[in-house]
Write a protein that holds these residues in place. Structure first.
Motif, PDB file in Angstrom:
ATOM      1  N   LYS A 125       0.842  -1.201   0.000  1.00 59.21           N
ATOM      2  CA  LYS A 125       0.000   0.000   0.000  1.00 59.21           C
ATOM      3  C   LYS A 125       0.871   1.243   0.000  1.00 59.21           C
ATOM      4  O   LYS A 125       1.897   1.274   0.675  1.00 59.21           O
ATOM      5  CB  LYS A 125      -0.835   0.039   1.283  1.00 59.21           C
TER       6      LYS A 125
ATOM      7  N   ARG B 218      -3.286   2.134   9.626  1.00 60.21           N
ATOM      8  CA  ARG B 218      -2.811   1.036  10.480  1.00 60.21           C
ATOM      9  C   ARG B 218      -1.527   0.418   9.929  1.00 60.21           C
ATOM     10  O   ARG B 218      -1.430  -0.764   9.627  1.00 60.21           O
ATOM     11  CB  ARG B 218      -3.884  -0.034  10.644  1.00 60.21           C
TER      12      ARG B 218
ATOM     13  N   SER C  56       2.419   0.646  10.864  1.00 60.98           N
ATOM     14  CA  SER C  56       3.413   1.198  11.793  1.00 60.98           C
ATOM     15  C   SER C  56       4.833   1.131  11.269  1.00 60.98           C
ATOM     16  O   SER C  56       5.756   1.623  11.886  1.00 60.98           O
ATOM     17  CB  SER C  56       3.377   0.446  13.116  1.00 60.98           C
ATOM     18  N   LYS C  57       4.993   0.439  10.146  1.00 58.76           N
ATOM     19  CA  LYS C  57       6.328   0.331   9.556  1.00 58.76           C
ATOM     20  C   LYS C  57       6.214   0.721   8.098  1.00 58.76           C
ATOM     21  O   LYS C  57       5.381   0.169   7.369  1.00 58.76           O
ATOM     22  CB  LYS C  57       6.829  -1.121   9.650  1.00 58.76           C
TER      23      LYS C  57
ATOM     24  N   CYS D 256       3.908   0.967   2.711  1.00 60.72           N
ATOM     25  CA  CYS D 256       3.892   0.049   3.846  1.00 60.72           C
ATOM     26  C   CYS D 256       5.051  -0.928   3.743  1.00 60.72           C
ATOM     27  O   CYS D 256       5.349  -1.432   2.674  1.00 60.72           O
ATOM     28  CB  CYS D 256       2.581  -0.742   3.878  1.00 60.72           C
ATOM     29  N   TRP D 257       5.659  -1.167   4.868  1.00 55.87           N
ATOM     30  CA  TRP D 257       6.857  -2.031   4.916  1.00 55.87           C
ATOM     31  C   TRP D 257       6.398  -3.453   5.182  1.00 55.87           C
ATOM     32  O   TRP D 257       5.910  -3.768   6.259  1.00 55.87           O
ATOM     33  CB  TRP D 257       7.759  -1.494   6.012  1.00 55.87           C
ATOM     34  N   ILE D 258       6.553  -4.280   4.185  1.00 62.56           N
ATOM     35  CA  ILE D 258       6.181  -5.688   4.333  1.00 62.56           C
ATOM     36  C   ILE D 258       7.438  -6.463   4.725  1.00 62.56           C
ATOM     37  O   ILE D 258       8.433  -6.404   4.011  1.00 62.56           O
ATOM     38  CB  ILE D 258       5.604  -6.234   3.014  1.00 62.56           C
ATOM     39  N   PRO D 259       7.407  -7.147   5.856  1.00 58.90           N
ATOM     40  CA  PRO D 259       8.604  -7.883   6.265  1.00 58.90           C
ATOM     41  C   PRO D 259       8.991  -8.930   5.217  1.00 58.90           C
ATOM     42  O   PRO D 259       8.142  -9.649   4.702  1.00 58.90           O
ATOM     43  CB  PRO D 259       8.181  -8.563   7.573  1.00 58.90           C
TER      44      PRO D 259
ATOM     45  N   TYR E  41       2.243 -11.728   7.147  1.00 58.87           N
ATOM     46  CA  TYR E  41       1.842 -10.357   6.806  1.00 58.87           C
ATOM     47  C   TYR E  41       0.565 -10.354   5.990  1.00 58.87           C
ATOM     48  O   TYR E  41      -0.376  -9.607   6.273  1.00 58.87           O
ATOM     49  CB  TYR E  41       2.959  -9.664   6.011  1.00 58.87           C
TER      50      TYR E  41
ATOM     51  N   GLU F 269      13.368  -8.974  11.111  1.00 56.60           N
ATOM     52  CA  GLU F 269      12.674  -8.350   9.977  1.00 56.60           C
ATOM     53  C   GLU F 269      11.180  -8.265  10.272  1.00 56.60           C
ATOM     54  O   GLU F 269      10.527  -7.278   9.973  1.00 56.60           O
ATOM     55  CB  GLU F 269      12.934  -9.145   8.694  1.00 56.60           C
TER      56      GLU F 269
END
Lengths: 396, 310
Positions: free
Chosen positions: A164, A183, A185-186, A260-263, B37, B106
């Motif tokens: 996103k 929503r 946070s990273k 958005c940061w997806i791990p 995720y 991570e």
């Protein structure tokens, strides 16, 4: 019988001294293609009349013209000339030190204007010749791929997994609010245009707990109280609020996007993501980029591995191929794109991060057909053989 | 040594990720429950997965359970899941080994994991033999008492003095393996060497493995241990790895009678000089001296970083 195969005239526009052009020319030679004309971006910019110049160059050509744009990167004087084309007078564009982060929207505007001028000129020439000029990578698609936001929108619209992108924020407080609303946070903060790791920052915050952490290669250098921002080769973590706010506010002022940061998935004690090169919308090459840091980018001293090293199941591989093919199909007129793809840790679900218009420089990768360049040339030669008249390419 | 990877073995059993509708073998496998995720994006929660697992016909046979990352782990605690497990202990009657918060950096850095008080959980599973948790924020083990617990492992980037007190006050007569990652003050360490001394006094003559790790006061710990060798006579494996041990603490250890009779001394990730390392290599025991670190100088100050803070 190969009537058309030898009738292609390859016109490559790029930086003639660059290794990319050498590699592509060598590949052409391997496929018995000897008709090649290399035009320099800098020469084109220097012309008062691009159309006249291009006409003089292309007049003698009888065969089918296939135009290939190459990366305008790795040439500082071209970079400056492109920024100047934007019409925005940078009061000190010559003063920028090496590695300093500059607002690349000016560069993008300049490059847009350059490609448009070339495109307009080629249209006139095409009319005069009465013969369609073809493009390995159409200009509008190149520009879209250079714009992370527009690319993301196109992919999202096609229902392709992609991170996103948050509504643009002009400064830190607005960013925190947007992150809360979404929503998220990273996040990754990236310069909107361009494709390098320049100006990339990973930001994590817990507003509830008032905690911040910014991981980035961006460094602040203060000279007489004035901050300048550099890309360093070292990735640092900032947790003190004033520093975090300062760097973020700087990046947001440079037309940064917030995604958005997806791990990422990990393997062998390293995070990894993938560079997948598509040719004619088909995934042909995959490179695994491993990193100890959140920021996985080839420029930052990370390691490579192959897809076999990461032990994906057959169905995970299929899902990856499917997603990338679908992404490439949204750019079906572009011969090749280098996709940055991440997989999630648990399910290895693929997400398309971005596409690189010039993401095909992977010198050591080979498949049955050869290099990334061999694959592209082969694709064009096959097309030419298949359809005697290649006047109309289907639209996406 | 940030945590880059999920573990594949846990307390002797191979780890498999729990997927709804897929089968597993609790006899030989550790069941790992975590929220990916993409699953979190689809509204799947850890609680929903644990609830589903509890209804699985194999649930009653599960001995080894790992709770991995949960949705928005950097803001949320696993409280609902821990409560569910606490209130439904009859559904997991065989449970003996648990690990809460097993996630990669991570997915969520250790110092961003928010935990809960496991008091009620531990009371509901009195026969637990192995308890392990990662992440020190808000982690508590109030009134920790167990006849069965053999292994206690707490991994933090910064341990709170409250938790240290919990361990000092605990009653674990059969504890054999005690591993504590103390961390650094910028990530929550606010305990004292005195508290660590009390823990050693309590369990040092009982456990065979003692891990006092990942500490920024590793020299103080080594000094205490060297000067009080009668408090940890049962220890066969001493683990002071991941911290900032320097020649100062190491020199003392060399002269400690207990050290020369250890089976194994783990000092991995240290700031020892080459000369000091040679002295340890000449000991007649197995010593791990990997990851010799260099002191970082910044603005005229010296920094000796520990392995996991952030």
């Amino acid at each position: 019988m190969q009537p058309n195969k030898n009738n292609i005239f390859w016109v490559v526009i790029g930086n003639p001294e660059n290794r990319r052009i050498k590699a592509f020319s060598q590949s052409l030679a391997q496929w018995q293609q000897s008709k090649i004309l290399v035009l320099s971006y800098l020469d084109l910019i220097a012309q008062n009349n691009i159309e006249a110049y291009l006409s003089s160059q292309l007049d003698r050509i009888v065969g089918n013209i296939v135009v290939r744009f190459e990366s305008p990167g790795e040439n500082r004087s071209l970079e400056r000339s492109i920024i100047n084309l934007s019409g925005i007078q940078e009061k000190n564009s010559d003063d920028y030190s090496h590695g300093q982060i500059v607002n690349n929207s000016h560069w993008f505007q300049g490059y847009t204007s350059l490609l448009n001028k070339i495109g307009d000129a080629l249209k006139v020439i095409e009319k005069k010749r009465g013969k369609k000029i073809q493009f390995m990578n159409p200009m509008d698609d190149i520009l879209t791929l250079f714009d992370k936001q527009t690319t993301n929108q196109r992919l999202t619209k096609a229902n392709i997994n992609t991170p996103k992108i948050l509504p643009s924020s002009c400064e830190f407080t607005a960013l925190i609010e947007n992150m809360q609303v979404k929503r998220c946070s990273k996040v990754f903060i990236k310069l909107r245009y361009g494709s390098s790791a320049s100006g990339v920052a990973a930001f994590q915050c817990s507003p509830k707990r008032r905690r911040y952490c910014l991981t980035t290669s961006v460094e602040i250098e203060k000279v007489k109280g004035v901050s300048r921002y550099f890309n360093s080769l070292k990735i640092r973590k900032y947790t003190s609020e004033p520093k975090v706010v300062e760097i973020i506010n700087f990046l947001l002022a440079q037309d940064a996007i917030v995604e958005c940061w997806i791990p990422k998935a990990t393997h062998n004690n390293k995070r990894f993501d993938l560079r997948v090169v598509t040719v004619e919308s088909e995934p042909r090459f995959v490179l695994v980029r491993q990193s100890q840091s959140t920021i996985t980018n080839l420029h930052l001293g990370n390691q490579r591995a192959s897809l076999d090293d990461i032990n994906l199941t057959a169905s995970q591989k299929m899902r990856l191929n499917k997603q990338v093919t679908r992404a490439a199909n949204t750019f079906c007129n572009v011969t090749t794109i280098g996709w940055d793809v991440l997989l999630t840790e648990k399910n290895k679900t693929p997400y398309i991060i971005e596409g690189n218009a010039f993401g095909d420089l992977l010198p050591n990768l080979k498949n049955d057909l050869g290099s990334t360049y061999d694959n592209q040339i082969h694709a064009w030669l096959s097309k030419t053989l298949l359809t005697q008249s290649v006047l109309n390419k289907s639209s996406c | 040594m940030t945590i880059y990877q999920n573990i594949t073995q846990f307390a002797g059993k191979k780890v498999v990720e729990y997927q709804k509708d897929s089968s597993f073998d609790p006899e030989t496998q550790t069941i790992r429950v975590s929220v990916g995720y993409d699953e979190a994006e689809d509204g799947i929660t850890l609680l929903s997965l644990i609830t589903a697992l509890s209804k699985n016909s194999q649930a009653s046979g599960i001995t080894h359970l790992i709770i991995g990352t949960w949705e928005e782990a950097f803001e949320n605690t696993p409280e609902e899941t821990v409560s569910f497990l606490t209130e439904n202990a009859e559904l997991f009657p065989a449970l003996s080994c648990v690990f809460f918060g097993e996630m990669t950096s991570e997915e969520n850095e250790m110092s961003w994991i928010y935990q809960v008080d496991y008091q009620n959980f531990l009371k509901s599973y009195p026969k637990l033999e192995h308890f392990q948790a990662r992440g020190g924020n808000d982690l508590k083990l109030s009134e920790l008492k167990s006849e069965y617990l053999k292994t206690l492992i707490i991994e933090t980037g910064g341990m709170d003095q409250y938790l240290l007190q919990n361990i000092i006050d605990s009653e674990l007569p059969n504890l054999e393996y005690l591993e504590l990652w103390f961390g650094e003050d910028s990530y929550g360490w606010n305990g004292s060497v005195v508290q660590i001394e009390k823990i050693v006094e309590k369990y040092g003559n009982q456990v065979s493995y003692l891990g006092l790790k990942n500490s920024e006061i590793e020299d103080d710990i080594a000094t205490y241990l060297s000067e009080n060798s009668d408090t940890w006579k049962s220890v066969r494996i001493l683990d002071l790895s991941m911290g900032n041990l320097s020649d100062k603490g190491a020199e003392k250890l060399l002269n400690c009678p207990n050290v020369s009779s250890l089976e194994y001394l783990n000092l991995e990730h240290h700031y020892l000089s080459d000369e000091m390392m040679t002295k340890f290599k000449n000991l007649n025991i197995k010593v791990n001296l990997d990851e010799q670190e260099k002191v970082d100088e910044y603005d005229g100050e010296e920094y000796r970083y520990i392995s996991v803070g952030e």
